[in-house]
Design a protein around this motif. Sequence first.
Motif, short mmCIF file in Angstrom:
data_model
loop_
_atom_site.label_atom_id
_atom_site.label_comp_id
_atom_site.label_asym_id
_atom_site.label_seq_id
_atom_site.Cartn_x
_atom_site.Cartn_y
_atom_site.Cartn_z
N ILE A 662 0.86 -1.18 0.00
CA ILE A 662 0.00 0.00 0.00
C ILE A 662 0.90 1.23 0.00
O ILE A 662 1.80 1.34 0.83
CB ILE A 662 -0.94 0.01 1.22
N ALA A 663 0.66 2.15 -0.92
CA ALA A 663 1.49 3.36 -1.04
C ALA A 663 1.16 4.29 0.12
O ALA A 663 0.47 5.30 -0.03
CB ALA A 663 1.24 4.05 -2.37
N GLN A 664 1.67 3.92 1.30
CA GLN A 664 1.36 4.69 2.50
C GLN A 664 2.06 6.04 2.51
O GLN A 664 1.51 7.04 2.94
CB GLN A 664 1.78 3.90 3.75
N ARG A 665 3.29 6.06 2.01
CA ARG A 665 4.06 7.29 1.93
C ARG A 665 4.32 7.60 0.46
O ARG A 665 4.34 6.70 -0.37
CB ARG A 665 5.38 7.15 2.69
N PRO A 666 4.53 8.89 0.11
CA PRO A 666 4.79 9.23 -1.29
C PRO A 666 5.95 8.43 -1.84
O PRO A 666 6.93 8.16 -1.15
CB PRO A 666 5.10 10.73 -1.24
N THR A 667 5.86 8.06 -3.10
CA THR A 667 6.88 7.21 -3.71
C THR A 667 8.23 7.90 -3.80
O THR A 667 9.24 7.25 -4.01
CB THR A 667 6.44 6.78 -5.12
N ASP A 668 8.27 9.23 -3.62
CA ASP A 668 9.55 9.93 -3.63
C ASP A 668 10.28 9.77 -2.31
O ASP A 668 11.44 10.11 -2.20
CB ASP A 668 9.35 11.42 -3.92
N GLY A 669 9.58 9.33 -1.28
CA GLY A 669 10.18 9.27 0.05
C GLY A 669 11.06 8.05 0.23
O GLY A 669 11.27 7.23 -0.66
N GLU A 670 11.58 7.91 1.44
CA GLU A 670 12.43 6.77 1.75
C GLU A 670 11.57 5.53 1.92
O GLU A 670 10.36 5.59 2.14
CB GLU A 670 13.23 7.07 3.03
N LYS A 671 12.19 4.38 1.84
CA LYS A 671 11.45 3.13 1.93
C LYS A 671 11.27 2.74 3.39
O LYS A 671 12.14 2.12 4.00
CB LYS A 671 12.18 2.03 1.15
N TYR A 672 10.15 3.13 3.96
CA TYR A 672 9.75 2.69 5.28
C TYR A 672 8.45 1.90 5.09
O TYR A 672 7.36 2.46 5.16
CB TYR A 672 9.51 3.87 6.21
N PRO A 673 8.53 0.62 4.80
CA PRO A 673 7.30 -0.14 4.53
C PRO A 673 6.36 -0.09 5.72
O PRO A 673 6.79 -0.19 6.88
CB PRO A 673 7.82 -1.55 4.28
N PRO A 674 5.06 0.07 5.46
CA PRO A 674 4.12 0.19 6.57
C PRO A 674 3.81 -1.16 7.22
O PRO A 674 3.81 -2.20 6.57
CB PRO A 674 2.88 0.76 5.90
N ILE A 675 3.57 -1.10 8.53
CA ILE A 675 2.97 -2.22 9.25
C ILE A 675 1.68 -1.68 9.87
O ILE A 675 1.60 -0.50 10.24
CB ILE A 675 3.91 -2.82 10.32
N PHE A 676 0.67 -2.52 9.97
CA PHE A 676 -0.65 -2.09 10.40
C PHE A 676 -1.00 -2.76 11.71
O PHE A 676 -0.98 -4.00 11.80
CB PHE A 676 -1.68 -2.43 9.31
N VAL A 677 -1.30 -1.95 12.71
CA VAL A 677 -1.64 -2.46 14.05
C VAL A 677 -3.07 -2.04 14.38
O VAL A 677 -3.59 -1.06 13.82
CB VAL A 677 -0.65 -1.95 15.11
N PRO A 678 -3.74 -2.74 15.28
CA PRO A 678 -5.14 -2.41 15.61
C PRO A 678 -5.27 -1.03 16.25
O PRO A 678 -4.54 -0.71 17.20
CB PRO A 678 -5.54 -3.52 16.59
N LEU A 679 -6.16 -0.23 15.73
CA LEU A 679 -6.41 1.08 16.30
C LEU A 679 -6.99 0.97 17.70
O LEU A 679 -6.76 1.85 18.54
CB LEU A 679 -7.37 1.86 15.38
N ALA A 680 -7.70 -0.10 17.96
CA ALA A 680 -8.31 -0.28 19.28
C ALA A 680 -7.26 -0.36 20.37
O ALA A 680 -7.55 -0.09 21.55
CB ALA A 680 -9.19 -1.53 19.29
#
Length: 864
Positions: A662-680
Motif C-alpha cells: 500500500i502506497a502509505q508514503r509518497p513514492t519519492d520518500g524513503e522506503k519505510y514499509p508500513p505495518i498495520f496495528v489495531p487502532l483499538a
Amino acid sequence: MNPFRWFGPSRRDDLSEEIQSHIDEKTDELIARGMSRVDAVREARRAFGNVTRVKEAAGDVWHLESVLESIMTDVRYALRGLIQKPGFTVGVVLTLALGIGANAVVFALVNAVVLRPLPYPHSERLISLSQLNEEGRDGRTLHDVPYDDWARVTKTVESSAAYEAAQAVLVTADGPRRIDGLRATHAYFAIFGVRPLMGRTFDESETQLGAAPVVVLSEQLWRDRFKADSMVIGNHALFDGVQRQIIGVLPASFAYGRSERFWIPLHATPKPLPPGDGGEIFAYSVVARLRDGVPIDAVRAELAAVLARQESVHRGSPVVMTLHERRHGETRRPLLLLFGAVGVLLLTACANIANLALARAARREREFALRLALGASRPRIVRFVLIESLTLSVGGAAFGLLLAHTSLGWFVRISPGSIGSAAQVQSIAVNGALVAYASAVAILTAVLFGLVPALTASRAPLNHTLANGAAQSAGSTRQSFARRALVVAELAVALVFLTGAGLVAKTFWRVASKDPGFRPEKLLVANIDLGDKRYTDATAAVFYDALMARVRNTPGVLSAAYSQGAPLTGHGGVEVVSVGRKAGAAPGRTSRYSVVRVDTAYFRTLGARLVAGRLIGPEDRVGAPHVVVVSEEYVRLNLEGGPALGRTIGRDQMIVGVVKDIAQRPTDGEKYPPIFVPLAQAREKTFLDMTVRTTGDPDQLLATIRQTMQSLDPAQPPATFTTMERALAEVVAPRRFTLVLLGAFAALALGLAVIGLFSVLSYLVTERTREIGVRLALGADTGRVMRMVVGQGLRLTLVGTLLGAVSSIVAVRVLRAWMYEMSVYDAPTFAAVAALLGIVALLASWLPAHRASRVDPVRALRAD
C-alpha cells in the motif's frame, strides 16, 4: 590628440570664422566705448576664453554626432535589408524569442528562489543550528541538548532563538478555525529585525513557565479574523481553549515559514517521551545571528564543544549553515542545473542562427566586396553586420519577454510546492531585473551569432569575388566545415535533451501507473484533529463512534474507516521506527518501518488485497494479544522474503497477515514499509483520519460530512478534506513539472536541430546547383541525386547522434534524483531517442533532396 581629424576642413574653417566673428563683434563694442583697438582686441580675446579648448569641445560634439549619424544609417540599412528577407528575419527572431524567453522564465524562478537574499536586515549573518540524527543525516533540530546549554553559544553569535511549528484552534465570532503558527523564544523577532505593525512582541519573562499567555498575530490573521480592528491590542482571544492576550501584530512582509499566522512563547523545557519509553527529550529548530566578522566555522567549533559536554546517548555532530542555504539548499542545485540547461539551449539557438548567418554572409560576399570597392572600411563592414545581428537580437528579446510574460502564470500554476515558498513563486513576474537580464542576453547573443559572420564578411576576397561572382566565390571549405560542425553540435544537444525528457517521461509513467495497492477512485479522506485540550481519549472515542455511525448511514457512502495515517495524504499518525536487532529483522540489520493504526474496516474501505493470513478483526481489542499486518515490501526488506506469519516485531507484535503493498508514503520518500496495528490498542485517539468510499463523486459528499461533524460539535473547527485521486496527483506533480520543462526544452532543441540541418542542406543544394545540373545533364537519375543529399544529412546526423550519446551518458547522471525504480542508463530509452532523432533528420533531409532532384540542368548551367 587633435580632435579636428574627425571632421573635414570646411567644418573646421566654419568654426574658426564663427569664433573670429564673436571676437570682432566684442572688439567693435569695446572701441565704441572709447577703448583703443589694441586694448579692445586683448580684452575681447580674454572675455571669449581659450579658443583651442572651444574648438576641441566642438570637435568632440561633432565627432559624437558623426558616429551616431553613421550608426543610425547602418540601423536603417539593416532594417531595410531584413525587411527584404522576411523568411530569414522571422525565423531568426522566433528562434531567439524561444531561446531568450526560456532563459527569462528560468531566470525569473532562479532569481526569486535562489539569488534573491532573504528579506531581513543583514540576512547574510543569519544561520541555522542543528545536529545529525541517529542515521547520520541532518535532523534539522538541536536535540538531546537542554535549552540553557546551547543558548550559551555566545562567543560567535550575537543571539539565538528556538522555535517549532504549532497549530491551534482559534475561536472568533466567525466560528472555530484551525490555523498554523509558531512557538518561539523571545529573541526570535530581534534576530530577524522585525518591527510590529502594532503593539509589541513578547519578552523573556513571558517565555517562562507560569507566565500569562500572550500571542502575536500576523497582519493577515488580524485582517481576516479580527476585521482589522485597531483596538485589538490588549484584548483576549481563545487559542486551543486558552485565553491569550493579543500584544502585537506583525506586518505582512514578515514570514519566516510558509504559513505562520500567529506566534506564541516557547517554554523551552524537556518534552516527556510516550509512556513506557521513559525519559525526556529536547528537539527545537534554532536560528542565530552571527557576530560581525565571525566565520561560520567558528560557530561550528563552539557548538561542537557544547555538544561534547552532553551526557546523552546520541550526540550528533553539529550542522551549521546559513539560513538561506537551509531554506533553499535542496532546490538550489536542481534550479541551477535547469538554468544551465536553458543556457545550453540558447547556445544551440545561437549556433543555429550563426549557421544561417554564415550561409547568408556567403551569398552576400559580392555585396560586401562592392562596399569595400566603393570605399567602406573593413571595421565598418564588421560594425554593420553586428548591428544587423543586434537588431535581430533585440527583436527576439522583445518577443521573448512577451513569451515569458504570457507563460509565467502557467508556469507558476504547475510549479510544485517543493521549489520554493508560495510567496516566492507568486513573486515571479516580468520586472526590472528580468528586463535587464534579457537585454544582457540579447547583446551577448548578438555577439555570439554575429561575430563570425561579421568577420567573414569583412574578409571578403575583393578581386576574386568581383571577378567570379557570388555563386562561385561563396562557401569556402572553412565556412562549409563550420556550418556542418554547428549542425552536429545542435543534433548532439537535441539528443541530450531528448534523452533526459525520455527518461523523465518513462519514470513519470512508472509512478503514475504504479499500483498503489488499493482502489483510489471514489475515496474521500478527512483529517480530524480534536486536540488534547477539550477531549480526552474517552470523550474522543464517543465523538468518533457517533460520527462513524452517522457517516455510514449517509446516502452514497459504501463504507468508512478510521486510521492514524491515511495513504499518501502526508497527515500525521505515521511514526517512523528505526530499531536495531529486533525479532523479525535479519541478524545485524536495522528494521525500518512506519506504523499505521487502523480499524477493522480499513482494508475493506481501501480495497486492499490480502496475500496471506488474516486482516485485523474485532477480536484485536484492548487486552488481546498484540498483532500486526505487514506489507509485501516489509517482508522483502526486513525478512528477506522468508515466511512472515507467526514472526514477531518489536517486543510482542505477532504477524497475522500480509497484504499487497500500500502506497502509505509518497513514492519519492524513503522506503519505510508500513505495518498495520489495531487502532483499538492505540494509546491516544484524539487525532484520526476518516477514509470514506462513496458510490459517486466524493466531493459531492464533502459538505454533508462536514455538516455532520459540526452538528456533533459546533466548537470543533472544520476538518481538512481531500480525495485519494488528488493525493496521487500531488505525488507525481514534481515529476510532471520536470517532464513538462524537459519536454519543452527537448522539443525546442529538436526543432532547432532540424532547422539547422534543413538550412545547411538547403544551402549545400544551392551551392552545388551547377554541379547537380552537370550531373543531371550527363545522365544521372534523380534518385541518385536525392540519395547524395540525404546521405549528407544522415552522415551529419550519425556524427551528432554519436556525440550526443556520449554526452548523454555523462549528462543524465543529474537526473538520478528524479528516477523511480529504473536506471538513468536505460538502453531502450537511448535507442528510442536515437531512432526518433534519425527519423526527424531523415524528414528534414528529404525536402532539400527533393528540391535538388528537380533542378533544371539548362538553368543551372546558365546561372552565374
